[in-house]
Motif scaffolding. Structure first.
Motif, PDB file in Angstrom:
ATOM      1  N   ARG A  41       0.697  -1.250   0.050  1.00 16.20           N
ATOM      2  CA  ARG A  41       0.018  -0.062  -0.104  1.00 16.20           C
ATOM      3  C   ARG A  41       0.730   1.262  -0.205  1.00 16.20           C
ATOM      4  NH1 ARG A  41      -3.014  -3.934   2.249  1.00 16.20           N
ATOM      5  NH2 ARG A  41      -5.238  -3.980   1.878  1.00 16.20           N
ATOM      6  N   THR A  42       2.193   1.140  -0.052  1.00 18.51           N
ATOM      7  CA  THR A  42       3.007   2.106  -0.026  1.00 18.51           C
ATOM      8  C   THR A  42       4.173   2.002  -1.230  1.00 18.51           C
ATOM      9  OG1 THR A  42       4.474   1.266   1.603  1.00 18.51           O
ATOM     10  CG2 THR A  42       2.884   2.712   2.316  1.00 18.51           C
ATOM     11  N   THR A  43       5.038   2.831  -1.289  1.00 19.59           N
ATOM     12  CA  THR A  43       6.060   2.829  -2.444  1.00 19.59           C
ATOM     13  C   THR A  43       7.095   1.666  -1.904  1.00 19.59           C
ATOM     14  OG1 THR A  43       5.977   4.950  -2.957  1.00 19.59           O
ATOM     15  CG2 THR A  43       7.707   4.072  -3.614  1.00 19.59           C
ATOM     16  N   LEU A  44       7.458   0.928  -2.802  1.00 26.28           N
ATOM     17  CA  LEU A  44       8.261  -0.222  -2.462  1.00 26.28           C
ATOM     18  C   LEU A  44       9.830   0.029  -3.008  1.00 26.28           C
ATOM     19  CD1 LEU A  44       5.872  -3.395  -3.033  1.00 26.28           C
ATOM     20  CD2 LEU A  44       6.217  -2.267  -0.817  1.00 26.28           C
ATOM     21  N   ARG A  76      11.115  -7.068  -2.295  1.00 23.11           N
ATOM     22  CA  ARG A  76      10.752  -5.542  -2.443  1.00 23.11           C
ATOM     23  C   ARG A  76       9.992  -5.043  -1.141  1.00 23.11           C
ATOM     24  NH1 ARG A  76       9.959  -2.961  -7.430  1.00 23.11           N
ATOM     25  NH2 ARG A  76       9.901  -1.168  -5.999  1.00 23.11           N
ATOM     26  N   ALA A  77      10.445  -4.270  -0.520  1.00 23.02           N
ATOM     27  CA  ALA A  77      10.096  -3.827   0.885  1.00 23.02           C
ATOM     28  C   ALA A  77       9.404  -2.420   0.905  1.00 23.02           C
ATOM     29  CB  ALA A  77      11.242  -3.682   1.733  1.00 23.02           C
ATOM     30  N   ILE A  86       8.253 -10.797  -3.497  1.00 20.06           N
ATOM     31  CA  ILE A  86       9.590 -11.184  -3.861  1.00 20.06           C
ATOM     32  C   ILE A  86       9.518 -11.476  -5.236  1.00 20.06           C
ATOM     33  CG2 ILE A  86      11.187 -13.283  -3.687  1.00 20.06           C
ATOM     34  CD1 ILE A  86       9.666 -13.668  -1.108  1.00 20.06           C
ATOM     35  N   VAL A  87      10.588 -11.064  -6.064  1.00 20.28           N
ATOM     36  CA  VAL A  87      10.609 -10.943  -7.445  1.00 20.28           C
ATOM     37  C   VAL A  87      11.928 -11.768  -7.934  1.00 20.28           C
ATOM     38  CG1 VAL A  87      11.070  -9.420  -9.563  1.00 20.28           C
ATOM     39  CG2 VAL A  87       9.940  -8.295  -7.670  1.00 20.28           C
ATOM     40  N   GLU A  88      11.625 -12.709  -8.900  1.00 28.57           N
ATOM     41  CA  GLU A  88      12.636 -13.507  -9.610  1.00 28.57           C
ATOM     42  C   GLU A  88      12.601 -12.839 -11.005  1.00 28.57           C
ATOM     43  OE1 GLU A  88      11.624 -17.695  -9.424  1.00 28.57           O
ATOM     44  OE2 GLU A  88      12.026 -17.849  -7.227  1.00 28.57           O
ATOM     45  N   LYS A  89      14.083 -12.526 -11.056  1.00 25.68           N
ATOM     46  CA  LYS A  89      14.399 -11.806 -12.507  1.00 25.68           C
ATOM     47  C   LYS A  89      15.271 -12.877 -13.231  1.00 25.68           C
ATOM     48  CE  LYS A  89      15.474  -7.785 -12.872  1.00 25.68           C
ATOM     49  NZ  LYS A  89      15.666  -6.170 -12.624  1.00 25.68           N
TER      50      LYS A  89
END
Length: 96
Positions: A41-44, A76-77, A86-89
């Motif tokens: 709900r905020t900028t990560l 991403r926090a 959690i991003v897997e690139k």
């Protein structure tokens, strides 16, 4: 080598490894998958860091093969440091 990304529009961001490997290499985001742990709900923000030894291994591998792919996991926090996604690139790497 490190890079940071902020905001919802930059989850795939720029590929920091390209700048660290140098102009003789092609580096681009090939794919990404996001696993949301809770609604953001905020900028990560995220920090993407590769140790110099990892970059050197990539350079050495690219001496033997024309291209390769690596998968990196990035958290991403929110501003409080709580991981929201959690991003897997998947990153494509090759020599020019």
């Amino acid at each position: 080598m490190s890079d940071t990304a902020r905001g919802p529009e930059s989850w795939e961001g720029r590929v920091a490894a390209g700048a660290s490997l140098g102009r003789h290499y092609v580096v681009w985001d090939k794919a990404a998958a996001i696993r949301f742990r809770r609604p953001g709900r905020t900028t990560l923000s995220a920090a993407f860091r590769l140790e110099p030894a990892v970059l050197e291994r990539i350079r050495l591998e690219l001496e033997a093969v024309p291209r390769l792919e690596r998968v990196f996991t990035i958290e991403r926090a929110d501003p409080a440091g709580e991981v929201q996604a959690i991003v897997e690139k998947t990153i494509h790497l090759s020599r020019r």
